[in-house]
Scaffold this motif. Structure first.
Motif, PDB file in Angstrom:
ATOM      1  N   SER A 148       0.873  -1.170   0.000  1.00  0.00           N
ATOM      2  CA  SER A 148       0.000   0.000   0.000  1.00  0.00           C
ATOM      3  C   SER A 148       0.907   1.216   0.000  1.00  0.00           C
ATOM      4  O   SER A 148       2.107   1.104   0.178  1.00  0.00           O
ATOM      5  CB  SER A 148      -0.908  -0.027   1.240  1.00  0.00           C
ATOM      6  OG  SER A 148      -0.145  -0.280   2.393  1.00  0.00           O
ATOM      7  N   THR A 149       0.329   2.349  -0.216  1.00  0.00           N
ATOM      8  CA  THR A 149       1.123   3.579  -0.148  1.00  0.00           C
ATOM      9  C   THR A 149       1.803   3.622   1.217  1.00  0.00           C
ATOM     10  O   THR A 149       1.152   3.388   2.224  1.00  0.00           O
ATOM     11  CB  THR A 149       0.190   4.793  -0.283  1.00  0.00           C
ATOM     12  OG1 THR A 149      -0.607   4.605  -1.445  1.00  0.00           O
ATOM     13  CG2 THR A 149       0.982   6.080  -0.405  1.00  0.00           C
ATOM     14  N   GLU A 158      -5.819   9.498   6.748  1.00  0.00           N
ATOM     15  CA  GLU A 158      -6.038   8.538   5.660  1.00  0.00           C
ATOM     16  C   GLU A 158      -5.336   7.212   5.909  1.00  0.00           C
ATOM     17  O   GLU A 158      -5.429   6.281   5.117  1.00  0.00           O
ATOM     18  CB  GLU A 158      -5.533   9.133   4.337  1.00  0.00           C
ATOM     19  CG  GLU A 158      -6.414  10.261   3.837  1.00  0.00           C
ATOM     20  CD  GLU A 158      -5.875  10.890   2.557  1.00  0.00           C
ATOM     21  OE1 GLU A 158      -5.070  10.250   1.859  1.00  0.00           O
ATOM     22  OE2 GLU A 158      -6.265  12.039   2.289  1.00  0.00           O
ATOM     23  N   ARG A 159      -4.620   7.118   7.044  1.00  0.00           N
ATOM     24  CA  ARG A 159      -3.761   5.951   7.225  1.00  0.00           C
ATOM     25  C   ARG A 159      -4.525   4.677   7.574  1.00  0.00           C
ATOM     26  O   ARG A 159      -4.138   3.594   7.147  1.00  0.00           O
ATOM     27  CB  ARG A 159      -2.697   6.258   8.283  1.00  0.00           C
ATOM     28  CG  ARG A 159      -1.728   7.316   7.778  1.00  0.00           C
ATOM     29  CD  ARG A 159      -0.607   7.581   8.731  1.00  0.00           C
ATOM     30  NE  ARG A 159       0.279   8.613   8.196  1.00  0.00           N
ATOM     31  CZ  ARG A 159       1.468   8.891   8.694  1.00  0.00           C
ATOM     32  NH1 ARG A 159       1.927   8.233   9.731  1.00  0.00           N
ATOM     33  NH2 ARG A 159       2.207   9.834   8.169  1.00  0.00           N
ATOM     34  N   ALA A 160      -5.608   4.797   8.334  1.00  0.00           N
ATOM     35  CA  ALA A 160      -6.366   3.600   8.718  1.00  0.00           C
ATOM     36  C   ALA A 160      -6.946   2.925   7.474  1.00  0.00           C
ATOM     37  O   ALA A 160      -6.886   1.703   7.323  1.00  0.00           O
ATOM     38  CB  ALA A 160      -7.475   3.966   9.702  1.00  0.00           C
ATOM     39  N   LYS A 161      -7.476   3.727   6.562  1.00  0.00           N
ATOM     40  CA  LYS A 161      -8.073   3.190   5.344  1.00  0.00           C
ATOM     41  C   LYS A 161      -6.999   2.553   4.457  1.00  0.00           C
ATOM     42  O   LYS A 161      -7.197   1.481   3.877  1.00  0.00           O
ATOM     43  CB  LYS A 161      -8.772   4.332   4.597  1.00  0.00           C
ATOM     44  CG  LYS A 161      -9.799   3.867   3.606  1.00  0.00           C
ATOM     45  CD  LYS A 161     -10.653   5.047   3.142  1.00  0.00           C
ATOM     46  CE  LYS A 161     -10.658   5.098   1.635  1.00  0.00           C
ATOM     47  NZ  LYS A 161     -10.807   6.460   1.129  1.00  0.00           N
ATOM     48  N   ALA A 166      -4.249  -5.192   4.830  1.00  0.00           N
ATOM     49  CA  ALA A 166      -2.866  -5.385   4.390  1.00  0.00           C
ATOM     50  C   ALA A 166      -2.212  -6.629   4.999  1.00  0.00           C
ATOM     51  O   ALA A 166      -1.201  -7.099   4.497  1.00  0.00           O
ATOM     52  CB  ALA A 166      -2.033  -4.153   4.732  1.00  0.00           C
ATOM     53  N   PHE A 167      -2.791  -7.158   6.090  1.00  0.00           N
ATOM     54  CA  PHE A 167      -2.128  -8.263   6.802  1.00  0.00           C
ATOM     55  C   PHE A 167      -2.947  -9.543   6.769  1.00  0.00           C
ATOM     56  O   PHE A 167      -4.180  -9.507   6.733  1.00  0.00           O
ATOM     57  CB  PHE A 167      -1.917  -7.899   8.274  1.00  0.00           C
ATOM     58  CG  PHE A 167      -1.053  -6.699   8.482  1.00  0.00           C
ATOM     59  CD1 PHE A 167       0.304  -6.749   8.234  1.00  0.00           C
ATOM     60  CD2 PHE A 167      -1.608  -5.508   8.930  1.00  0.00           C
ATOM     61  CE1 PHE A 167       1.107  -5.635   8.427  1.00  0.00           C
ATOM     62  CE2 PHE A 167      -0.819  -4.387   9.129  1.00  0.00           C
ATOM     63  CZ  PHE A 167       0.543  -4.445   8.877  1.00  0.00           C
ATOM     64  N   THR A 187       0.476   7.046  14.049  1.00  0.00           N
ATOM     65  CA  THR A 187      -0.927   7.168  14.462  1.00  0.00           C
ATOM     66  C   THR A 187      -1.416   5.919  15.186  1.00  0.00           C
ATOM     67  O   THR A 187      -2.441   5.951  15.849  1.00  0.00           O
ATOM     68  CB  THR A 187      -1.840   7.354  13.233  1.00  0.00           C
ATOM     69  OG1 THR A 187      -1.748   6.169  12.427  1.00  0.00           O
ATOM     70  CG2 THR A 187      -1.426   8.558  12.430  1.00  0.00           C
ATOM     71  N   GLY A 188      -0.721   4.814  15.019  1.00  0.00           N
ATOM     72  CA  GLY A 188      -1.204   3.547  15.570  1.00  0.00           C
ATOM     73  C   GLY A 188      -2.113   2.805  14.606  1.00  0.00           C
ATOM     74  O   GLY A 188      -2.615   1.727  14.926  1.00  0.00           O
ATOM     75  N   ALA A 189      -2.325   3.345  13.407  1.00  0.00           N
ATOM     76  CA  ALA A 189      -3.233   2.700  12.447  1.00  0.00           C
ATOM     77  C   ALA A 189      -2.712   1.323  12.021  1.00  0.00           C
ATOM     78  O   ALA A 189      -3.479   0.371  11.892  1.00  0.00           O
ATOM     79  CB  ALA A 189      -3.425   3.590  11.216  1.00  0.00           C
ATOM     80  N   THR A 190      -1.404   1.221  11.833  1.00  0.00           N
ATOM     81  CA  THR A 190      -0.828  -0.059  11.403  1.00  0.00           C
ATOM     82  C   THR A 190      -0.931  -1.091  12.522  1.00  0.00           C
ATOM     83  O   THR A 190      -1.334  -2.234  12.305  1.00  0.00           O
ATOM     84  CB  THR A 190       0.642   0.148  10.972  1.00  0.00           C
ATOM     85  OG1 THR A 190       0.692   1.191   9.989  1.00  0.00           O
ATOM     86  CG2 THR A 190       1.222  -1.113  10.376  1.00  0.00           C
TER      87      THR A 190
END
Ligand SMILES: [Zn+2]
Ligand SMILES: [Zn+2]
Length: 217
Positions: A148-149, A158-161, A166-167, A187-190
């Motif tokens: 992903s980007t 935009e990071r959560a989306k 992805a995993f 952000t903790g999104a990953t």
């Protein structure tokens, strides 16, 4: 043995990539912080953001703030492949964590990035932390199945989306307490997204063990 030079000030550094002074002056995260996401809070209680949107992970430990001169050191580690820095960062992280987990899982790297970089920076740190804590490493429990980007190129909202889906975690983690190791948490999104998959695989507790935490400006 050749004398080594400190990466930051070029003073002699006998056994580490940094001299003792530069190591001591790294931006250690010492203030009271939210037990769930590691952002500083004045009294060490759960922060407003975690209260408003409950993360899927249970807690985060971080050794450093992602600030100068740690940020260029991590950059150097990732792009120059300086594995002596993996050792240093892993020692700092291992000293911060409480160790009450059953398994260590490195944050998987996107396949394309793994090919271009040649190594997963989180895995190399996780290997050392696993040795230091005697907690088993599950290097392949989770995979990144989609490029992903890079999160760093996107605005925070935009990071959560971007990371969604992805995993894949297809190990049997029923009843396990796991720690996910990564170099930087922003952000903790990953971490949130991998936690969703770890939960599906049966994990009962998910900790983030992060070398560095990005703090709000
Ligand atoms: Zn130095
Ligand atoms: Zn929080």
């Amino acid at each position: 043995m050749l004398p080594q030079q400190c990466l930051l000030c070029a003073a002699p550094a006998v056994s580490q990539p940094l001299c003792a002074d530069c190591y001591a002056r790294l931006p250690w995260l010492t203030t009271a912080r939210c037990p769930q996401c590691a952002l500083p809070t004045h009294d060490g209680r759960v922060c407003g953001a975690c209260l408003a949107h409950q993360p899927r992970f249970d807690g985060v430990s971080a050794a450093f703030a992602y600030a100068w001169p740690l940020a260029p050191l991590i950059h150097h580690y990732k792009y120059a492949g300086n594995l002596a820095l993996a050792w240093l960062l892993a020692h700092a992280l291992a000293a911060q964590v409480n160790g009450a987990v059953d398994l260590i899982i490195p944050m998987p790297l996107a396949p394309q990035r793994l090919r271009s970089r040649g190594f997963n920076q989180a895995l190399e740190i996780a290997r050392v932390v696993s040795r230091l804590t005697a907690i088993p490493l599950a290097a392949t429990a989770c995979r990144r199945v989609r490029d992903s980007t890079p999160q760093a190129l996107l605005p925070w909202n935009e990071r959560a989306k971007n990371i969604r889906g992805a995993f894949v975690c297809d190990a049997d983690l029923r009843g396990m307490r796991v720690a996910v190791i990564d170099d930087v948490m922003t952000t903790g999104a990953t971490l949130n997204e991998i936690a969703r998959n770890l939960r599906k695989a049966g994990a009962v507790e998910i900790q983030g063990w992060m070398v560095a935490r990005t703090l709000p400006r």
